[in-house]
Design a protein around this motif. Structure first.
Motif, PDB file in Angstrom:
ATOM      1  N   ILE A 152     -27.875  54.133  83.997  1.00  0.00           N
ATOM      2  CA  ILE A 152     -26.505  54.110  84.507  1.00  0.00           C
ATOM      3  C   ILE A 152     -25.550  54.068  83.319  1.00  0.00           C
ATOM      4  CG2 ILE A 152     -24.807  52.852  85.878  1.00  0.00           C
ATOM      5  CD1 ILE A 152     -27.097  51.800  87.587  1.00  0.00           C
ATOM      6  N   HIS A 153     -24.747  55.104  83.191  1.00  0.00           N
ATOM      7  CA  HIS A 153     -23.757  55.166  82.116  1.00  0.00           C
ATOM      8  C   HIS A 153     -22.515  54.387  82.526  1.00  0.00           C
ATOM      9  CE1 HIS A 153     -25.876  58.337  79.834  1.00  0.00           C
ATOM     10  NE2 HIS A 153     -26.192  58.842  81.014  1.00  0.00           N
ATOM     11  N   ALA A 154     -21.995  53.545  81.614  1.00  0.00           N
ATOM     12  CA  ALA A 154     -20.853  52.661  81.898  1.00  0.00           C
ATOM     13  C   ALA A 154     -21.213  51.671  82.990  1.00  0.00           C
ATOM     14  CB  ALA A 154     -19.608  53.462  82.268  1.00  0.00           C
ATOM     15  N   ALA A 155     -22.322  50.989  82.795  1.00  0.00           N
ATOM     16  CA  ALA A 155     -22.876  50.113  83.828  1.00  0.00           C
ATOM     17  C   ALA A 155     -22.098  48.826  84.026  1.00  0.00           C
ATOM     18  CB  ALA A 155     -24.333  49.782  83.483  1.00  0.00           C
ATOM     19  N   ALA A 156     -21.185  48.492  83.124  1.00  0.00           N
ATOM     20  CA  ALA A 156     -20.425  47.254  83.265  1.00  0.00           C
ATOM     21  C   ALA A 156     -19.076  47.458  83.933  1.00  0.00           C
ATOM     22  CB  ALA A 156     -20.215  46.598  81.899  1.00  0.00           C
ATOM     23  N   GLY A 171     -35.024  47.890  94.094  1.00  0.00           N
ATOM     24  CA  GLY A 171     -36.296  47.706  93.416  1.00  0.00           C
ATOM     25  C   GLY A 171     -36.483  48.573  92.202  1.00  0.00           C
ATOM     26  N   ALA A 172     -35.390  49.142  91.691  1.00  0.00           N
ATOM     27  CA  ALA A 172     -35.469  50.004  90.511  1.00  0.00           C
ATOM     28  C   ALA A 172     -35.301  49.192  89.234  1.00  0.00           C
ATOM     29  CB  ALA A 172     -34.398  51.084  90.582  1.00  0.00           C
ATOM     30  N   ARG A 173     -35.813  49.757  88.161  1.00  0.00           N
ATOM     31  CA  ARG A 173     -35.536  49.241  86.834  1.00  0.00           C
ATOM     32  C   ARG A 173     -34.275  49.928  86.335  1.00  0.00           C
ATOM     33  NH1 ARG A 173     -38.792  50.914  81.294  1.00  0.00           N
ATOM     34  NH2 ARG A 173     -37.779  49.415  79.881  1.00  0.00           N
ATOM     35  N   VAL A 174     -33.302  49.150  85.837  1.00  0.00           N
ATOM     36  CA  VAL A 174     -32.018  49.699  85.429  1.00  0.00           C
ATOM     37  C   VAL A 174     -31.827  49.548  83.928  1.00  0.00           C
ATOM     38  CG1 VAL A 174     -29.512  49.575  85.681  1.00  0.00           C
ATOM     39  CG2 VAL A 174     -30.993  49.205  87.669  1.00  0.00           C
ATOM     40  N   ILE A 175     -31.538  50.664  83.274  1.00  0.00           N
ATOM     41  CA  ILE A 175     -31.079  50.668  81.889  1.00  0.00           C
ATOM     42  C   ILE A 175     -29.614  51.061  81.933  1.00  0.00           C
ATOM     43  CG2 ILE A 175     -31.314  51.710  79.612  1.00  0.00           C
ATOM     44  CD1 ILE A 175     -34.270  52.246  80.293  1.00  0.00           C
ATOM     45  N   GLY A 176     -28.746  50.205  81.399  1.00  0.00           N
ATOM     46  CA  GLY A 176     -27.315  50.447  81.520  1.00  0.00           C
ATOM     47  C   GLY A 176     -26.628  50.522  80.169  1.00  0.00           C
ATOM     48  N   THR A 177     -25.750  51.515  80.013  1.00  0.00           N
ATOM     49  CA  THR A 177     -24.984  51.619  78.769  1.00  0.00           C
ATOM     50  C   THR A 177     -23.714  50.797  78.883  1.00  0.00           C
ATOM     51  OG1 THR A 177     -23.602  53.538  79.332  1.00  0.00           O
ATOM     52  CG2 THR A 177     -25.838  53.984  78.552  1.00  0.00           C
ATOM     53  N   GLU A 180     -21.249  46.306  73.237  1.00  0.00           N
ATOM     54  CA  GLU A 180     -22.058  45.125  72.906  1.00  0.00           C
ATOM     55  C   GLU A 180     -21.581  43.864  73.623  1.00  0.00           C
ATOM     56  OE1 GLU A 180     -24.753  44.858  71.143  1.00  0.00           O
ATOM     57  OE2 GLU A 180     -24.904  46.756  70.042  1.00  0.00           O
ATOM     58  N   HIS A 181     -20.269  43.688  73.766  1.00  0.00           N
ATOM     59  CA  HIS A 181     -19.780  42.431  74.343  1.00  0.00           C
ATOM     60  C   HIS A 181     -20.064  42.346  75.843  1.00  0.00           C
ATOM     61  CE1 HIS A 181     -16.261  44.910  75.447  1.00  0.00           C
ATOM     62  NE2 HIS A 181     -16.011  43.998  76.362  1.00  0.00           N
ATOM     63  N   ASN A 182     -20.506  43.438  76.463  1.00  0.00           N
ATOM     64  CA  ASN A 182     -20.860  43.406  77.889  1.00  0.00           C
ATOM     65  C   ASN A 182     -22.367  43.336  78.132  1.00  0.00           C
ATOM     66  OD1 ASN A 182     -18.346  43.434  79.261  1.00  0.00           O
ATOM     67  ND2 ASN A 182     -18.090  45.611  78.786  1.00  0.00           N
ATOM     68  N   HIS A 183     -23.154  43.243  77.080  1.00  0.00           N
ATOM     69  CA  HIS A 183     -24.604  43.251  77.263  1.00  0.00           C
ATOM     70  C   HIS A 183     -25.098  42.014  78.015  1.00  0.00           C
ATOM     71  CE1 HIS A 183     -25.791  46.507  74.092  1.00  0.00           C
ATOM     72  NE2 HIS A 183     -24.886  46.919  74.948  1.00  0.00           N
ATOM     73  N   GLY A 184     -24.519  40.857  77.718  1.00  0.00           N
ATOM     74  CA  GLY A 184     -24.917  39.654  78.441  1.00  0.00           C
ATOM     75  C   GLY A 184     -24.585  39.755  79.920  1.00  0.00           C
ATOM     76  N   TYR A 185     -23.441  40.338  80.216  1.00  0.00           N
ATOM     77  CA  TYR A 185     -23.037  40.545  81.609  1.00  0.00           C
ATOM     78  C   TYR A 185     -24.039  41.436  82.329  1.00  0.00           C
ATOM     79  CZ  TYR A 185     -20.227  42.322  85.535  1.00  0.00           C
ATOM     80  OH  TYR A 185     -19.773  42.701  86.779  1.00  0.00           O
ATOM     81  N   ALA A 191     -29.928  44.230  84.588  1.00  0.00           N
ATOM     82  CA  ALA A 191     -30.128  45.470  83.835  1.00  0.00           C
ATOM     83  C   ALA A 191     -30.588  45.188  82.412  1.00  0.00           C
ATOM     84  CB  ALA A 191     -28.830  46.273  83.798  1.00  0.00           C
ATOM     85  N   GLU A 192     -31.152  46.219  81.778  1.00  0.00           N
ATOM     86  CA  GLU A 192     -31.482  46.192  80.356  1.00  0.00           C
ATOM     87  C   GLU A 192     -30.398  46.989  79.626  1.00  0.00           C
ATOM     88  OE1 GLU A 192     -35.751  47.136  79.645  1.00  0.00           O
ATOM     89  OE2 GLU A 192     -35.839  47.152  81.844  1.00  0.00           O
ATOM     90  N   PRO A 193     -29.561  46.326  78.824  1.00  0.00           N
ATOM     91  CA  PRO A 193     -28.414  47.009  78.223  1.00  0.00           C
ATOM     92  C   PRO A 193     -28.768  47.787  76.960  1.00  0.00           C
ATOM     93  CG  PRO A 193     -28.367  44.693  77.642  1.00  0.00           C
ATOM     94  CD  PRO A 193     -29.541  44.867  78.559  1.00  0.00           C
ATOM     95  N   VAL A 194     -28.048  48.902  76.770  1.00  0.00           N
ATOM     96  CA  VAL A 194     -28.100  49.657  75.519  1.00  0.00           C
ATOM     97  C   VAL A 194     -26.669  50.032  75.145  1.00  0.00           C
ATOM     98  CG1 VAL A 194     -30.427  50.589  75.803  1.00  0.00           C
ATOM     99  CG2 VAL A 194     -28.480  51.833  76.744  1.00  0.00           C
ATOM    100  N   ALA A 195     -26.402  50.107  73.847  1.00  0.00           N
ATOM    101  CA  ALA A 195     -25.075  50.503  73.388  1.00  0.00           C
ATOM    102  C   ALA A 195     -24.897  52.007  73.557  1.00  0.00           C
ATOM    103  CB  ALA A 195     -24.889  50.109  71.924  1.00  0.00           C
TER     104      ALA A 195
END
Length: 308
Positions: A152-156, A171-177, A180-185, A191-195
């Motif tokens: 998911i792009h712009a997941a925050a 039940g999906a695994r989510v990788i979200g872009t 950095e300051h939104n990764h904890g959110y 979700a698993e965050p990536v920059a």
């Protein structure tokens, strides 16, 4: 009634706080006394005139598509609601003129569902359009299944945070872009965050070496190129901002009024699997300030107008 309207296209300065006649009520509509109404990027595009080529617009134009409020009157053909019912809606009509940034709005029953009990008025007012965009993108366009990995792009953002929660609930695994300051959110949403930015595809492959099953684009541009690198089947790429996705075999998502979808979102909220992050609230009279904040594109949650 008091309403927020424009009489010409332009920036936040064209937004006016006007006294307008109460809306007429179609036989299959209900009159809703507004408690809260969420802002969306579409409101800015309408105000600036960039949506004029695809939407029938009439002035004076009351802005807004999201609503949460109380039924004040029902049309003679309406059996679904009664006076006093609490409702939410994505009030998208055949033309753009009589929006929800007002004390009263006439809502076709095809645009409404009952308000989730677990959400306050501001949260409920921020749910409909963003929630339906996320829900329809994941269910209708991408058909996400349990066990799949979704990028998911712009997941925050407003839509992205709801899409993240809905995908997790599926039940999906989510990788979200996200920055950095939104990764904890994002981690708090499951979700698993990536920059985002240069090298994004490589960072995603560090988490999912074989790529991802589906990608949901809320950014456009280079995000589509990255999605095409990571998703084997182009039909499993959907975008809400870039129609170019269709040229490459993907799906463009334009949210439709959907009572069943709104009800499903309400069930997710009431079961604790979906929450609406409200970044700021403004009284109706300060809608211009809310529009200015929306234009900055820096808020993590929803901006909502409240009506006393």
């Amino acid at each position: 009634m008091k309403a927020i309207a424009i009489q010409r296209y332009g920036g936040p300065e064209v937004v006016e706080f006007l006294e307008l006649p109460d809306p007429k009520l179609d036989p299959d509509a209900v009159l809703v006394r507004v408690k809260a109404a969420g802002l969306n990027p579409a409101d800015r595009h309408i105000r600036e005139g960039t949506a004029d080529a695809v939407l029938e617009v009439r002035f004076p134009l009351v802005l807004g598509w999201d609503v949460a409020g109380v039924v004040e009157r029902v049309g003679p053909a309406v059996t679904e609601y009664q006076v006093g019912d609490k409702v939410i809606g994505y009030v998208h009509k055949d033309w753009v003129q009589n929006g929800t940034f007002a004390e009263l709005v006439a809502c076709p029953v095809r645009t409404l569902a009952r308000k989730p009990a677990s959400l306050d008025w501001a949260q409920a007012g921020g749910l409909p359009l963003a929630g339906l965009t996320a829900y329809q993108g994941l269910h209708r366009a991408l058909a996400v299944k349990p066990g799949e990995t979704v990028l998911i792009h712009a997941a925050a953002g407003g839509v992205g945070s709801m899409a993240t929660q809905i995908a997790v609930a599926l039940g999906a695994r989510v990788i979200g872009t996200a920055s950095e300051h939104n990764h904890g959110y994002l981690r708090s949403l499951g979700a698993e965050p990536v920059a985002y930015g240069e090298g994004l595809a490589d960072r995603v492959r560090e988490l999912a070496p074989q790529g991802v099953d589906a990608a949901f684009d809320l950014v456009g541009g280079s995000a589509l190129e990255v999605s095409r690198e990571l998703v084997a089947d182009p039909e499993r790429i959907a975008s809400v901002v870039d129609t170019a996705v269709v040229d490459h075999g993907g799906r463009y998502v334009w949210a439709r009024p959907d009572p069943a979808g709104l009800a499903a979102l309400g069930d997710l909220a009431d079961s604790g699997r979906l929450t609406v992050n409200v970044a700021a609230t403004f009284p109706l009279a300060q809608a211009a300030s809310a529009q200015e904040l929306l234009a900055e594109r820096r808020t993590r949650g929803k901006i909502v107008l409240t009506v006393d």
